[in-house]
Design an enzyme around this catalytic site. Structure first.
Site, PDB file in Angstrom:
ATOM      1  N   TYR A 175      -4.377  -2.502   6.511  1.00 27.72           N
ATOM      2  CA  TYR A 175      -3.085  -3.152   6.772  1.00 27.72           C
ATOM      3  C   TYR A 175      -2.971  -4.454   5.987  1.00 27.72           C
ATOM      4  CZ  TYR A 175       0.896  -4.955   9.452  1.00 27.72           C
ATOM      5  OH  TYR A 175       2.142  -5.446   9.817  1.00 27.72           O
ATOM      6  N   LYS A 179      -0.301  -5.400   2.979  1.00 23.42           N
ATOM      7  CA  LYS A 179       0.705  -6.452   3.179  1.00 23.42           C
ATOM      8  C   LYS A 179       0.510  -7.616   2.207  1.00 23.42           C
ATOM      9  CE  LYS A 179       3.251  -4.726   6.532  1.00 23.42           C
ATOM     10  NZ  LYS A 179       4.720  -4.581   6.465  1.00 23.42           N
TER      11      LYS A 179
HETATM   12  N1  LIG Z   1       5.702  -5.529  15.439  1.00 17.73           N
HETATM   13  C1  LIG Z   1       4.991  -6.553  15.015  1.00 17.73           C
HETATM   14  O1  LIG Z   1       4.307  -7.248  15.789  1.00 17.73           O
HETATM   15  C2  LIG Z   1       5.003  -6.936  13.534  1.00 17.73           C
HETATM   16  C3  LIG Z   1       4.305  -8.087  13.127  1.00 17.73           C
HETATM   17  C4  LIG Z   1       4.305  -8.421  11.766  1.00 17.73           C
HETATM   18  C5  LIG Z   1       4.983  -7.629  10.856  1.00 17.73           C
HETATM   19  N2  LIG Z   1       5.641  -6.524  11.291  1.00 17.73           N
HETATM   20  C6  LIG Z   1       6.312  -5.700  10.286  1.00 17.73           C
HETATM   21  O2  LIG Z   1       7.648  -5.450  10.652  1.00 17.73           O
HETATM   22  C7  LIG Z   1       8.053  -4.156  10.193  1.00 17.73           C
HETATM   23  C8  LIG Z   1       8.671  -3.388  11.336  1.00 17.73           C
HETATM   24  O3  LIG Z   1       7.714  -3.248  12.377  1.00 17.73           O
HETATM   25  P1  LIG Z   1       8.107  -2.676  13.831  1.00 17.73           P
HETATM   26  O4  LIG Z   1       7.028  -3.138  14.742  1.00 17.73           O
HETATM   27  O5  LIG Z   1       9.523  -2.999  14.126  1.00 17.73           O
HETATM   28  O6  LIG Z   1       8.114  -1.079  13.649  1.00 17.73           O
HETATM   29  P2  LIG Z   1       7.011   0.101  13.645  1.00 17.73           P
HETATM   30  O7  LIG Z   1       5.609  -0.345  13.565  1.00 17.73           O
HETATM   31  O8  LIG Z   1       7.377   0.999  14.745  1.00 17.73           O
HETATM   32  O9  LIG Z   1       7.299   0.839  12.247  1.00 17.73           O
HETATM   33  C9  LIG Z   1       8.523   0.790  11.587  1.00 17.73           C
HETATM   34  C10 LIG Z   1       9.055   2.159  11.290  1.00 17.73           C
HETATM   35  O10 LIG Z   1       8.325   2.775  10.211  1.00 17.73           O
HETATM   36  C11 LIG Z   1       8.499   4.161  10.372  1.00 17.73           C
HETATM   37  N3  LIG Z   1       7.545   4.959   9.592  1.00 17.73           N
HETATM   38  C12 LIG Z   1       6.206   5.136   9.821  1.00 17.73           C
HETATM   39  N4  LIG Z   1       5.706   6.016   8.938  1.00 17.73           N
HETATM   40  C13 LIG Z   1       6.739   6.423   8.140  1.00 17.73           C
HETATM   41  C14 LIG Z   1       6.874   7.351   7.076  1.00 17.73           C
HETATM   42  N5  LIG Z   1       5.834   8.065   6.635  1.00 17.73           N
HETATM   43  N6  LIG Z   1       8.095   7.513   6.509  1.00 17.73           N
HETATM   44  C15 LIG Z   1       9.168   6.823   6.947  1.00 17.73           C
HETATM   45  N7  LIG Z   1       9.115   5.926   7.960  1.00 17.73           N
HETATM   46  C16 LIG Z   1       7.910   5.736   8.556  1.00 17.73           C
HETATM   47  C17 LIG Z   1       8.311   4.384  11.871  1.00 17.73           C
HETATM   48  O11 LIG Z   1       8.857   5.618  12.289  1.00 17.73           O
HETATM   49  C18 LIG Z   1       9.035   3.176  12.454  1.00 17.73           C
HETATM   50  O12 LIG Z   1      10.362   3.461  12.826  1.00 17.73           O
HETATM   51  C19 LIG Z   1       6.805  -3.505   9.589  1.00 17.73           C
HETATM   52  O13 LIG Z   1       6.830  -3.626   8.183  1.00 17.73           O
HETATM   53  C20 LIG Z   1       5.670  -4.319  10.166  1.00 17.73           C
HETATM   54  O14 LIG Z   1       4.531  -4.354   9.328  1.00 17.73           O
HETATM   55  C21 LIG Z   1       5.678  -6.156  12.612  1.00 17.73           C
END
Ligand SMILES: NC(=O)c1ccc[n+]([C@@H]2O[C@H](COP(=O)([O-])OP(=O)(O)OC[C@H]3O[C@@H](n4cnc5c(N)ncnc54)[C@H](O)[C@@H]3O)[C@@H](O)[C@H]2O)c1
Length: 283
Positions: A175, A179
């Protein structure tokens, strides 16, 4: 009148009921944008229990919310591990609406199976994280960027990165690497596209109060004989304790910064990576 009247935004990974992608979609739609939302069809076992209970239908449900705001919405099922589907996503968005003005690379690989030490990390999981979190963002920038260049009106590209883009945590090699790479992609694309007045920026959230499914959390809940919902809630509360502002981010906190970076007012900002973390990390 909204600041995005006449604009079209394409957002990946936007199907989550409490996800950052949905929050971005609703924020931009509320200010006038038409939206292309995409996600991939996940097996029921890989969905948050809250979504199953609510009979949430991923991008079909988000599309209804966008349309209730009076905006148009195209939903496209796209598996970001398949290059041809990514190219098709950009082409369908452009042919449906005639233009694309904003791209938000938000999707990420479902986390949890990566949460092992680097010597135990499988090449398959490593490859999947790089593929979805980094390569898919590159391909979206490539295909949508070409469309934006041809349009000749500039554009806005926003990559949803992470605090993991700036500082590693233990047991997160895949991860973290994916990132960190997203920041490199942001800077290099910003330089390449600057002559076309297309800005490329990243947003780096700390912990966010989403219902995102996580294999590690599902396993931990089982070990502790807790429901996944209760375990996830405890993770969110614990994470908030170490944040100077006293809580983790809500998806809307992230969407607010995304919305600013997508706006005309952010036209002189490019290649940057903005933290949304309540004060946990300063660089
Ligand atoms: N949630 C957190 O705590 C957090 C913290 C830091 C950064 N982020 C970043 O924010 C963004 C959104 O995170 P989130 O927690 O809202 O959502 P999440 O982790 O549920 O993932 C976002 C979406 O990606 C989709 N996805 C996964 N594999 C896929 C594929 N093969 N093809 C197409 N889509 C696919 C999933 O279906 C999901 O709807 C991400 O980039 C994540 O890294 C999240």
């Amino acid at each position: 009148m909204g600041q995005y009247d006449g604009k079209v935004a394409l957002i990946t990974g936007a199907g989550g009921m409490k996800g950052i992608g949905r929050a971005c979609a609703l924020k931009l739609a509320a200010q006038g944008a038409d939206i292309v939302i995409s996600d991939f069809k996940r097996p029921t076992n890989d969905l948050p229990p809250q979504e199953i209970k609510a009979q949430w239908r991923s991008i079909d449900s988000v599309a209804e919310e966008i349309e209730a705001l009076g905006r148009r919405c195209l939903r496209v099922w796209c598996n970001l591990t398949i290059s041809s589907q990514i190219e098709d996503l950009a082409a369908r968005a452009a042919s449906h609406f005639g233009h694309i003005d904003i791209l938000i690379n938000n999707a990420r690989a479902i986390i949890g199976r990566d949460r092992v030490g680097v010597t135990d990390l499988s090449e398959e999981v490593w490859g999947q994280f790089l593929r979805i979190n980094t390569t898919a963002a590159f391909l979206n920038i490539k295909h949508v960027g070409r469309i934006m260049v041809e349009q000749g009106n500039g554009g806005r590209i926003i990559n949803i990165a992470s605090d993991a883009s700036k500082r590693a945590k233990i047991n997160t090699a895949a991860y973290t690497t994916s990132k960190f790479a997203l920041i490199g992609l942001t800077q290099a694309s910003a330089l390449d596209l600057a002559q076309h007045h297309i800005t490329v920026n990243a947003v780096c959230p700390g912990s966010v109060n989403t219902d995102r499914f996580n294999y590690w959390e599902a396993d931990q809940a089982q070990v502790r004989n807790m429901s996944l919902e209760d375990f996830r809630a405890s993770v969110v509360v614990d994470a908030g304790k170490s944040v100077p502002l006293g809580r983790v981010a809500e998806p809307e906190d992230v969407a607010n910064v995304v919305s600013f970076l997508a706006s005309a007012e952010a036209g002189f900002i490019t290649g940057q990576a903005y933290n949304v973390n309540g004060g946990t990390l300063f660089h």
